[in-house]
Design a protein around this motif. Structure first.
Motif, PDB file in Angstrom:
ATOM      1  N   PHE A  64      41.921  54.517  60.799  1.00  0.00           N
ATOM      2  CA  PHE A  64      40.478  54.408  61.017  1.00  0.00           C
ATOM      3  C   PHE A  64      39.788  54.556  59.672  1.00  0.00           C
ATOM      4  CE2 PHE A  64      39.932  54.702  65.647  1.00  0.00           C
ATOM      5  CZ  PHE A  64      41.222  55.027  66.023  1.00  0.00           C
ATOM      6  N   SER A  65      38.993  53.555  59.309  1.00  0.00           N
ATOM      7  CA  SER A  65      38.281  53.655  58.039  1.00  0.00           C
ATOM      8  C   SER A  65      36.823  53.275  58.229  1.00  0.00           C
ATOM      9  CB  SER A  65      38.927  52.779  56.963  1.00  0.00           C
ATOM     10  OG  SER A  65      39.059  51.459  57.417  1.00  0.00           O
ATOM     11  N   PRO A  66      35.934  54.249  58.011  1.00  0.00           N
ATOM     12  CA  PRO A  66      34.508  53.945  58.096  1.00  0.00           C
ATOM     13  C   PRO A  66      34.033  53.340  56.776  1.00  0.00           C
ATOM     14  CG  PRO A  66      34.841  56.269  57.624  1.00  0.00           C
ATOM     15  CD  PRO A  66      36.201  55.652  57.691  1.00  0.00           C
ATOM     16  N   LYS A  67      32.989  52.541  56.898  1.00  0.00           N
ATOM     17  CA  LYS A  67      32.382  51.972  55.691  1.00  0.00           C
ATOM     18  C   LYS A  67      30.868  51.935  55.872  1.00  0.00           C
ATOM     19  CE  LYS A  67      36.091  49.224  53.696  1.00  0.00           C
ATOM     20  NZ  LYS A  67      37.146  49.932  54.441  1.00  0.00           N
ATOM     21  N   SER A  68      30.175  52.440  54.874  1.00  0.00           N
ATOM     22  CA  SER A  68      28.721  52.470  54.935  1.00  0.00           C
ATOM     23  C   SER A  68      28.153  51.668  53.773  1.00  0.00           C
ATOM     24  CB  SER A  68      28.220  53.918  54.883  1.00  0.00           C
ATOM     25  OG  SER A  68      26.812  53.967  54.989  1.00  0.00           O
ATOM     26  N   PRO A  69      27.833  50.400  53.988  1.00  0.00           N
ATOM     27  CA  PRO A  69      27.306  49.575  52.886  1.00  0.00           C
ATOM     28  C   PRO A  69      25.906  50.005  52.447  1.00  0.00           C
ATOM     29  CG  PRO A  69      27.266  48.360  54.960  1.00  0.00           C
ATOM     30  CD  PRO A  69      27.977  49.645  55.235  1.00  0.00           C
ATOM     31  N   ASP A  70      25.152  50.593  53.371  1.00  0.00           N
ATOM     32  CA  ASP A  70      23.834  51.139  53.058  1.00  0.00           C
ATOM     33  C   ASP A  70      23.475  52.167  54.114  1.00  0.00           C
ATOM     34  OD1 ASP A  70      22.888  47.962  54.133  1.00  0.00           O
ATOM     35  OD2 ASP A  70      22.462  49.766  55.309  1.00  0.00           O
ATOM     36  N   LYS A  71      22.346  52.834  53.934  1.00  0.00           N
ATOM     37  CA  LYS A  71      21.979  53.931  54.836  1.00  0.00           C
ATOM     38  C   LYS A  71      21.833  53.502  56.280  1.00  0.00           C
ATOM     39  CE  LYS A  71      18.135  55.781  53.723  1.00  0.00           C
ATOM     40  NZ  LYS A  71      16.957  56.617  53.389  1.00  0.00           N
ATOM     41  N   ALA A  72      21.502  52.255  56.501  1.00  0.00           N
ATOM     42  CA  ALA A  72      21.211  51.785  57.856  1.00  0.00           C
ATOM     43  C   ALA A  72      22.437  51.286  58.606  1.00  0.00           C
ATOM     44  CB  ALA A  72      20.160  50.668  57.801  1.00  0.00           C
ATOM     45  N   HIS A  73      23.570  51.221  57.930  1.00  0.00           N
ATOM     46  CA  HIS A  73      24.770  50.659  58.541  1.00  0.00           C
ATOM     47  C   HIS A  73      25.971  51.570  58.354  1.00  0.00           C
ATOM     48  CE1 HIS A  73      22.200  47.109  57.895  1.00  0.00           C
ATOM     49  NE2 HIS A  73      22.790  46.621  58.973  1.00  0.00           N
ATOM     50  N   LEU A  74      26.734  51.700  59.442  1.00  0.00           N
ATOM     51  CA  LEU A  74      28.009  52.408  59.355  1.00  0.00           C
ATOM     52  C   LEU A  74      28.992  51.672  60.255  1.00  0.00           C
ATOM     53  CD1 LEU A  74      29.717  54.752  58.315  1.00  0.00           C
ATOM     54  CD2 LEU A  74      28.957  56.099  60.289  1.00  0.00           C
ATOM     55  N   ASN A  75      29.971  51.052  59.631  1.00  0.00           N
ATOM     56  CA  ASN A  75      30.949  50.261  60.373  1.00  0.00           C
ATOM     57  C   ASN A  75      32.251  51.034  60.481  1.00  0.00           C
ATOM     58  OD1 ASN A  75      28.988  48.178  60.403  1.00  0.00           O
ATOM     59  ND2 ASN A  75      29.701  47.464  58.395  1.00  0.00           N
ATOM     60  N   LEU A  76      33.012  50.705  61.515  1.00  0.00           N
ATOM     61  CA  LEU A  76      34.300  51.367  61.731  1.00  0.00           C
ATOM     62  C   LEU A  76      35.383  50.310  61.827  1.00  0.00           C
ATOM     63  CD1 LEU A  76      35.723  54.100  62.305  1.00  0.00           C
ATOM     64  CD2 LEU A  76      35.380  53.641  64.745  1.00  0.00           C
ATOM     65  N   HIS A  77      36.327  50.390  60.925  1.00  0.00           N
ATOM     66  CA  HIS A  77      37.435  49.446  60.931  1.00  0.00           C
ATOM     67  C   HIS A  77      38.692  50.169  61.388  1.00  0.00           C
ATOM     68  CE1 HIS A  77      39.403  45.705  59.876  1.00  0.00           C
ATOM     69  NE2 HIS A  77      40.375  46.424  59.359  1.00  0.00           N
ATOM     70  N   ILE A  78      39.423  49.540  62.285  1.00  0.00           N
ATOM     71  CA  ILE A  78      40.638  50.162  62.806  1.00  0.00           C
ATOM     72  C   ILE A  78      41.807  49.205  62.581  1.00  0.00           C
ATOM     73  CG2 ILE A  78      41.668  51.396  64.740  1.00  0.00           C
ATOM     74  CD1 ILE A  78      38.879  51.216  66.134  1.00  0.00           C
ATOM     75  N   ASN A  79      42.804  49.699  61.861  1.00  0.00           N
ATOM     76  CA  ASN A  79      44.009  48.911  61.588  1.00  0.00           C
ATOM     77  C   ASN A  79      45.105  49.227  62.592  1.00  0.00           C
ATOM     78  OD1 ASN A  79      43.057  47.625  59.246  1.00  0.00           O
ATOM     79  ND2 ASN A  79      43.637  49.367  57.967  1.00  0.00           N
ATOM     80  N   SER A  80      45.965  48.249  62.832  1.00  0.00           N
ATOM     81  CA  SER A  80      47.180  48.458  63.639  1.00  0.00           C
ATOM     82  C   SER A  80      46.871  49.217  64.925  1.00  0.00           C
ATOM     83  CB  SER A  80      48.222  49.233  62.813  1.00  0.00           C
ATOM     84  OG  SER A  80      48.514  48.550  61.634  1.00  0.00           O
ATOM     85  N   LEU A  81      46.029  48.657  65.730  1.00  0.00           N
ATOM     86  CA  LEU A  81      45.564  49.328  66.940  1.00  0.00           C
ATOM     87  C   LEU A  81      46.712  49.761  67.840  1.00  0.00           C
ATOM     88  CD1 LEU A  81      42.421  47.186  67.462  1.00  0.00           C
ATOM     89  CD2 LEU A  81      42.453  49.683  67.707  1.00  0.00           C
ATOM     90  N   GLU A  82      46.552  50.946  68.426  1.00  0.00           N
ATOM     91  CA  GLU A  82      47.545  51.509  69.339  1.00  0.00           C
ATOM     92  C   GLU A  82      46.906  51.713  70.715  1.00  0.00           C
ATOM     93  OE1 GLU A  82      48.916  55.112  67.552  1.00  0.00           O
ATOM     94  OE2 GLU A  82      49.767  54.103  65.793  1.00  0.00           O
TER      95      GLU A  82
END
Lengths: 114, 115
Positions: A64-82
């Motif tokens: 699970f890796s979160p990424k916040s490109p700016d204050k208004a956005h927070l995305n969640l990326h999930i690799n190799s889903l289980e």
């Protein structure tokens, strides 16, 4: 005009795939969060960002890796889903990361891993 | 290790009567408590909160009571209305090991108000 919006609302995918969930808030808040609500209905904090800086990082697999490109956005990326990743994921935001803030939640993304 | 417990998974109340939802916590460092309401397919929405320095906070039909010595809080809804039917989450704010504040939620109580 939704304050905290998440996309997609539903996500059905196969084991082993990589997927992302997006979150945007238009409240002008500095702090954003990701929660997971599992089958036992507990809402558990996963991550929190304040002004694009990671401030809470609970014991979550590094798939699970979160990424916040700016204050208004927070995305969640999930690799190799289980299979165990199947849950409802909620994004939230608050004005700041202080002790007495109200968090505002999105409608949730229901992830089903087959 | 559940630090916030809502021991009643469900509650049914007649319209017009009082609904009382209970919540217990174990961490004495929690200093702010919130109740959230959740309808199906929606996110939790903030309902009412209370600081640990108070024992009661009222907002319209909703009152939250805090008993610090018993580590117990309750949400009273009077009079209950069918639109109050939802899952109610108790949450407590405290500082984690990394020095950041975070909310710890209970499992929720599903309230059904019967017309």
């Amino acid at each position: 005009d939704t304050a905290v919006s998440q996309t997609p609302k539903y996500l059905v995918t196969q084991m082993g795939n990589d997927k992302s969930i997006k979150c945007e808030q238009n409240l002008g808040h500095d702090t954003m969060y990701w929660y997971k609500q599992d089958s036992k209905k507990f809402l558990k904090i996963m991550f929190s960002y304040n002004n694009k800086e990671l401030i809470i990082n609970e014991t979550v697999p590094n798939r699970f890796s979160p990424k916040s490109p700016d204050k208004a956005h927070l995305n969640l990326h999930i690799n190799s889903l289980e299979l165990g990743d199947s849950a409802v994921y909620f994004c939230a935001s608050s004005q700041d990361p202080g002790p007495r803030v109200i968090q505002y939640f999105g409608a949730g993304t229901r992830l089903s891993v087959l | 290790d559940q630090q916030v417990k809502q021991n009643s998974p469900s509650l049914s109340v007649q319209e017009g009567r009082i609904s009382i939802l209970n919540c217990d916590y174990t961490n004495s460092m929690f200093d702010y408590f919130l109740w959230y309401k959740k309808y199906p397919a929606e996110g939790p929405t903030f309902l009412i909160s209370i600081s640990s320095i108070k024992d009661k906070n009222e907002d319209g039909r909703f009152t939250v009571f805090l008993n610090k010595s018993a580590k117990h809080l309750s949400l009273h809804i009077v009079p209950s209305q069918p639109g109050d039917s939802a899952v109610y989450f108790c949450a407590a704010s405290g500082i984690n090991g990394a020095g950041s504040y975070q909310l710890t939620f209970g499992k929720g109580t599903k309230l059904s108000v019967i017309p």
